[in-house]
Scaffold this active site. Structure first.
Site, PDB file in Angstrom:
ATOM      1  N   ASP A 299       0.866  -1.174   0.000  1.00 51.30           N
ATOM      2  CA  ASP A 299       0.000   0.000   0.000  1.00 51.30           C
ATOM      3  C   ASP A 299       0.905   1.226   0.000  1.00 51.30           C
ATOM      4  O   ASP A 299       1.701   1.425   0.925  1.00 51.30           O
ATOM      5  CB  ASP A 299      -0.884  -0.014   1.249  1.00 51.30           C
ATOM      6  N   HIS A 319      -2.255  11.420 -10.531  1.00 49.79           N
ATOM      7  CA  HIS A 319      -3.408  12.167 -11.070  1.00 49.79           C
ATOM      8  C   HIS A 319      -4.735  11.662 -10.487  1.00 49.79           C
ATOM      9  O   HIS A 319      -5.780  12.304 -10.669  1.00 49.79           O
ATOM     10  CB  HIS A 319      -3.416  12.139 -12.598  1.00 49.79           C
TER      11      HIS A 319
END
Length: 414
Positions: A299, A319
């Protein structure tokens, strides 16, 4: 006195005066264009769009946006869902297809199918041979490919309300630029508590379609390690630790491993080792990659376990997130970097200060209306990375020079 617009303006060509010049520009570009020349093709697309918009009246453009385009999407999505485009390709990519035969094979009402295909044809995506008889064009042939067709199902069918109802979300948030990943137009439109739209798509069974779309939008684009973009043999390999266990490239949140596997195929004699990281369920599905690539559940908001890699690579990750989350992701990488050795290589869109290309701004609208994130300008990249207080600096933006393709943003410790 306030100015008003006369209604007659809406029924005249939008910019008749521009038409002769645009035609001349297109003819000049066509005279120099050869297949494979993407820069000239992109320029021709922009000119052709400007020509069409100049010829259309505002009324016609309104009808296209509110009637024709939604209707086309309805027909295309239905075709994907029922298997129409795959059936037509199976029956013959260059054959004449009769609506009644297709409807019988699909178990559809022929009158319904005829209405759908009539509009697809009217929008320019089928060739009409006779009444209710059509031939495929290259676009509708490509709709049979999962990496093309599935994008319509997941983006329009799965989360399509978010951009349509974006104005409602903005009204509720006092017209502020959305920057909260936990409160997005997606959450508002679908009254969902799922952390983000991508996890939501997985929860409703559209994870495979989203993965196909992610592969589809990248088709035809140069990979980050192409010599025209980032010359790895000059910039990455020299000075790299050549021991077999030394981490060369860590593909952070690399999905199913398309990027890292392509890197391996193109540079089989690279120094060190390659590592693919993503959440455990994703890594479990990353099966079709070179077995020498290490697969590691991770993660990116937690400590980066691979220290001192030559490069930490991210493709279309930042993004997806507003600045505050991106800074947390970058902080984990900065902590793991070796001064004077490690690099972060970010492969994403960099919007220029002026003259933005439509595909880049379209991506920005998608990120904004679904994730409260953005495609960033060059100034915004500097602010995010160098103004974060993480001790990072941008050393160079590497670009192929083509419109609408990602840049490699090379980052090192300051």
């Amino acid at each position: 006195m306030s100015e008003t617009v006369d209604l007659s303006l809406a029924t005249r060509p939008s910019d008749a005066d521009a038409v002769p010049g645009l035609l001349q520009d297109l003819n000049a570009l066509q005279g120099t264009w050869t297949e494979g020349d993407e820069e000239t093709r992109h320029k021709m697309v922009v000119k052709a769009r400007s020509l069409l918009q100049s010829l259309l009246t505002p009324r016609e453009q309104m009808v296209q946006h509110t009637w024709a385009d939604p209707g086309l999407n309805a027909a295309l999505i239905t075709g994907v869902d029922v298997g129409l485009w795959k059936l037509m390709v199976k029956n013959g990519v260059d054959a004449v297809h009769k609506v009644e035969d297709l409807a019988e094979s699909l178990g559809m009402d022929p009158e319904l199918l005829g209405r759908l295909l009539r509009h697809v044809c009217a929008m320019g995506h089928l060739e009409e041979v006779a009444q209710d008889q059509y031939k495929l064009k290259n676009f509708t042939k490509s709709m049979s490919l999962d990496v093309i067709g599935d994008g319509y199902v997941c983006l329009h069918g799965g989360i399509g309300r978010s951009p349509i109802e974006f104005y409602k979300f903005l009204r509720e948030t006092n017209w502020r630029n959305p920057v909260d990943a936990s409160h997005t137009a997606f959450h508002a439109s679908y009254n969902s508590k799922v952390p983000n739209c991508m996890l939501y798509l997985g929860s409703i069974g559209m994870g495979p379609q989203m993965n196909h779309h992610m592969g589809g939008y990248r088709q035809g684009r140069l990979p980050w390690h192409h010599p025209k973009i980032y010359p790895v043999e000059q910039e990455l390999f020299p000075g790299a630790d050549t021991s077999p266990d030394a981490p060369l490239v860590v593909d952070v949140a690399g999905g199913l491993g398309h990027d890292i596997d392509e890197f391996k195929r193109n540079y089989p004699n690279h120094p060190g080792k390659l590592i693919l990281q993503d959440l455990a369920p994703v890594i479990e599905d990353a099966k079709d990659i070179d077995p020498s690539i290490e697969r590691m559940p991770h993660d990116f908001l937690t400590e980066q376990p691979i220290k001192g890699a030559r490069a930490y690579f991210m493709h279309s990750i930042l993004h997806d997130w507003p600045d505050d989350v991106c800074q947390k992701i970058l902080a984990r990488l900065a902590d793991a970097m070796k001064p004077g050795y490690s690099k972060i290589l970010i492969f994403e869109c960099v919007i220029p200060r002026t003259g933005a290309y439509w595909e880049a701004t379209a991506g920005d609208m998608l990120m904004m209306t679904q994730l409260s994130a953005c495609e960033r300008t060059e100034d915004q990249w500097h602010k995010l990375i160098e103004g974060s207080g993480l001790g990072l600096k941008i050393t160079r933006f590497w670009s192929s020079g083509l419109s609408a393709v990602e840049n490699v943003i090379e980052v090192q410790l300051a």
